[in-house]
Write an enzyme that holds these catalytic residues in place. Structure first.
Site, mmCIF file in Angstrom:
data_model
loop_
_atom_site.group_PDB
_atom_site.id
_atom_site.type_symbol
_atom_site.label_atom_id
_atom_site.label_comp_id
_atom_site.label_asym_id
_atom_site.label_seq_id
_atom_site.Cartn_x
_atom_site.Cartn_y
_atom_site.Cartn_z
ATOM 1 N NE ARG A 108 -4.163 -1.889 1.938
ATOM 2 C CZ ARG A 108 -5.270 -1.945 2.680
ATOM 3 N NH1 ARG A 108 -5.473 -1.036 3.627
ATOM 4 N NH2 ARG A 108 -6.168 -2.877 2.472
ATOM 5 C CG ASP A 132 -13.502 7.083 9.314
ATOM 6 O OD1 ASP A 132 -14.218 6.070 9.441
ATOM 7 O OD2 ASP A 132 -12.309 7.040 8.975
#
Length: 270
Positions: free
Chosen positions: A35, A143
């Site tokens: 990633r 979030d």
């Protein structure tokens, strides 16, 4: 693609754990490389060590948020774990109406791209009906991922993520964009208060207790002590009798931290 040494991985994983509570064991080394590797090369970093020095020196916070967006998974869909929304409709909201009329305080902690809080908002609209103007029905949705919050604000979703929604909700609350995607109506988007928030914060800045907290499939990333402390903070910020919803792969531990079991992955503050 850059490779990460054991020492570099340990350094980076310890930082992520201390700052965000996310536990990355050795088995996640390949995930981190996959990633981040190409991104680091594209930005001219010669190694993960050089990248980590940049991360530590960045005072703007942008590097840390970019890191989080890369390593966190924000895959979800509407009506995920549908029994929870049925419980919210049939047990939670009638209790809120009876004990705290006109002021429902709901928190979607770890709201990802918005499917969960938007589903809660639609359930709320069904509940209050014609009394909408008399109720505070806004839902706090938080979030840690800036990317996820941006997606939630836009409220655009592919049709395949909406297959579990009732037809009347799709017709009432979504507008087709003509390319297989749908956008949440503006009036429903106004029902969410979207904020960036780190659940690792030792103090939660909320003045009033919540009637319900949804924190599903978030604690799977945390180690046992981090999870225990978070559950304790949730307990303190719930009203007496308030509900906590967690993911089906999660648990509160043996003593339930002062919560009473209601149904799978649903607990109530005693």
């Amino acid at each position: 693609m850059l490779k990460i040494s054991d020492q570099e991985f340990q350094q980076l994983s310890q930082y992520i754990r201390s700052q965000y509570g996310i536990k990355l064991g050795p088995e996640k080394k390949t995930l981190i490389t996959g990633r981040l590797g190409n991104t680091l090369v594209a930005k001219g970093f010669e190694s993960f060590t050089v990248y980590f020095k940049y991360l530590m020196a960045d005072e703007s916070g942008e590097a840390a948020f970019e890191l989080l967006n890369k390593i966190t998974t924000n895959h979800t869909y509407f009506m995920r774990e549908a029994a929870h929304f049925k419980c919210f409709q049939e047990k939670v909201l009638p209790w809120v109406k009876a004990t705290s009329p006109l002021d429902a305080r709901i928190w979607s902690a770890g709201c990802s791209r918005g499917q969960e809080p938007y589903t809660l908002a639609m359930v709320m609209q069904d509940c209050v009906g014609h009394n909408k103007q008399q109720w505070n029905t806004q839902i706090l949705a938080t979030d840690i991922s800036a990317q996820a919050l941006t997606a939630a604000r836009e409220g655009i979703y592919p049709a395949e993520e909406m297959v579990s929604l009732p037809d009347r909700w799709r017709k009432t609350y979504f507008q087709p964009l003509g390319d297989g995607r749908y956008q949440v109506s503006q009036r429903l988007r106004k029902e969410l208060v979207l904020r960036s928030f780190n659940l690792m914060n030792q103090q939660f800045p909320f003045r009033k207790p919540f009637h319900t907290i949804f924190c599903r499939n978030v604690m799977i990333y945390f180690d046992a002590p981090t999870k225990k402390h978070l559950i304790q903070r949730f307990y303190r910020h719930l009203a007496p009798g308030g509900y906590l919803f967690i993911g089906h792969s999660e648990s509160l531990g043996r003593d339930n931290e002062g919560f009473r079991y209601v149904q799978p992955a649903v607990y109530r503050k005693e």
